[in-house]
Design a protein around this motif. Sequence first.
Motif, PDB file in Angstrom:
ATOM      1  N   GLY A 161     -56.409 -31.384   9.393  1.00 56.99           N
ATOM      2  CA  GLY A 161     -55.433 -32.080   8.673  1.00 56.99           C
ATOM      3  C   GLY A 161     -56.789 -32.711   7.253  1.00 56.99           C
ATOM      4  O   GLY A 161     -56.822 -33.135   6.896  1.00 56.99           O
ATOM      5  N   GLY A 162     -58.027 -31.848   7.578  1.00 58.23           N
ATOM      6  CA  GLY A 162     -59.056 -32.453   7.156  1.00 58.23           C
ATOM      7  C   GLY A 162     -59.697 -33.989   7.518  1.00 58.23           C
ATOM      8  O   GLY A 162     -59.327 -34.264   8.747  1.00 58.23           O
ATOM      9  N   GLY A 163     -60.640 -34.579   6.195  1.00 60.40           N
ATOM     10  CA  GLY A 163     -61.426 -35.935   6.850  1.00 60.40           C
ATOM     11  C   GLY A 163     -62.808 -35.911   7.182  1.00 60.40           C
ATOM     12  O   GLY A 163     -63.621 -34.770   7.057  1.00 60.40           O
ATOM     13  N   ALA A 164     -63.739 -36.541   7.543  1.00 54.49           N
ATOM     14  CA  ALA A 164     -65.133 -36.819   8.343  1.00 54.49           C
ATOM     15  C   ALA A 164     -65.353 -35.722   9.012  1.00 54.49           C
ATOM     16  O   ALA A 164     -64.410 -35.614  10.390  1.00 54.49           O
ATOM     17  CB  ALA A 164     -65.001 -38.036   8.310  1.00 54.49           C
ATOM     18  N   ALA A 165     -66.472 -34.925   8.896  1.00 56.88           N
ATOM     19  CA  ALA A 165     -66.278 -33.992  10.194  1.00 56.88           C
ATOM     20  C   ALA A 165     -68.200 -33.974   9.839  1.00 56.88           C
ATOM     21  O   ALA A 165     -69.067 -34.091   9.315  1.00 56.88           O
ATOM     22  CB  ALA A 165     -65.567 -32.666  10.022  1.00 56.88           C
ATOM     23  N   LEU A 166     -68.216 -33.886  11.561  1.00 57.54           N
ATOM     24  CA  LEU A 166     -70.120 -33.592  11.716  1.00 57.54           C
ATOM     25  C   LEU A 166     -70.142 -32.055  11.878  1.00 57.54           C
ATOM     26  O   LEU A 166     -69.493 -31.961  13.416  1.00 57.54           O
ATOM     27  CB  LEU A 166     -70.711 -34.718  12.432  1.00 57.54           C
ATOM     28  CG  LEU A 166     -72.127 -34.387  12.859  1.00 57.54           C
ATOM     29  CD1 LEU A 166     -72.954 -34.633  11.694  1.00 57.54           C
ATOM     30  CD2 LEU A 166     -72.758 -34.999  14.005  1.00 57.54           C
ATOM     31  N   VAL A 167     -70.790 -31.212  11.710  1.00 57.55           N
ATOM     32  CA  VAL A 167     -70.742 -29.462  12.125  1.00 57.55           C
ATOM     33  C   VAL A 167     -71.821 -29.772  12.779  1.00 57.55           C
ATOM     34  O   VAL A 167     -73.646 -29.522  11.838  1.00 57.55           O
ATOM     35  CB  VAL A 167     -70.752 -28.150  10.370  1.00 57.55           C
ATOM     36  CG1 VAL A 167     -70.145 -27.541  11.447  1.00 57.55           C
ATOM     37  CG2 VAL A 167     -69.328 -29.391   9.961  1.00 57.55           C
ATOM     38  N   ALA A 168     -71.968 -29.407  13.796  1.00 61.86           N
ATOM     39  CA  ALA A 168     -73.518 -29.073  14.919  1.00 61.86           C
ATOM     40  C   ALA A 168     -73.952 -27.425  15.308  1.00 61.86           C
ATOM     41  O   ALA A 168     -72.758 -26.720  14.378  1.00 61.86           O
ATOM     42  CB  ALA A 168     -73.174 -29.626  16.221  1.00 61.86           C
TER      43      ALA A 168
END
Length: 337
Positions: free
Chosen positions: A149-156
Amino acid sequence: MARIDVIGLGPAGADLLTSNARALWAEADQRFLRTARHPAVHDIEPAASFDHHYEQADTFTQVYSGIVQDLLAAAALHGRVTYAVPGSPVVAESTVEQLLAAAGDELEVVVHPAMSFLDLAWARLGVDPVAASVAIVDGHRFDATRPSGGGAALVAQCESRRTLSDIKLALAEPPVGTVTLLQGLGLPDERIERVDWAEIDRTLEPDHLTSLWIPDLPPTAGGRLDRFAALVQQLRRDDPWKARQDHESLRPYLLEEAHEVLEAIGAYDTETGEGADELASELGDLLYQPVFHAAIASETGWFDLADVVSSIHDKLVARSSYPDWETAKAAERNAEQ
């Protein structure tokens, strides 16, 4: 019973280690580090690391599997071992997940809480992850773990330019606005760089302490379809005309939209792309019809959009096992009888 104590080294230097982790590490007879590439390692008692797996294996899956097998063998031999991982043992730690899955009558796995890089990331970004509904995404498996759905994400785990490049290429369209690269949080030389999407793999030299903040990740195609289906259901509730429709009343609209798609196909030039936008628009109008039918059917519980998608997916999979379309259709007819 054998036992593996899992501790976290925290996100940066040894000053962020918990007192419990320090005590467990100091008291342990058998110590293992997932990797010696961590700022806190130089200030604690030495131990064997599993860095050789990273050097010898072809994939991260093989690396993690090899580490787990070595730990299980060590626990069986020594009875009790202590295993240290970067950050927190419960955040993006595949080896810990596998160890917990292996626990049973002969093995106890105890996971001890620790500070995560996430704590520092929220502080540096000024973000409340709950209020922002942030998704944590694995950079090694970006496509598989990003929210549909998308939105805010932090990619580790963005430890290389190749990883960041793969992440960049995975999106058909870039996020709106800038994104933020985070590196070495909690260390004297930490870096926080706001960049355009095209620059994420060109701005700094990534390492194992690098992550990527995306405040507005675009939804996947599946996520867009979910949002569309939800909108149709909402309109069905709020719009009196749509609420009155049933499968029979929608029949002429389905035929009308199909004819308009055929006209758009006739006007579409595949060489120049002229008419592409019109065809895409007409296909969207046609797509609206099965989604509308599925919304109506879902109200009585007979089927929904997921059933429609699953049906055609399963048919295509089954048909691919036959040499031609006619044979596949004949097999389907026989199965229905």
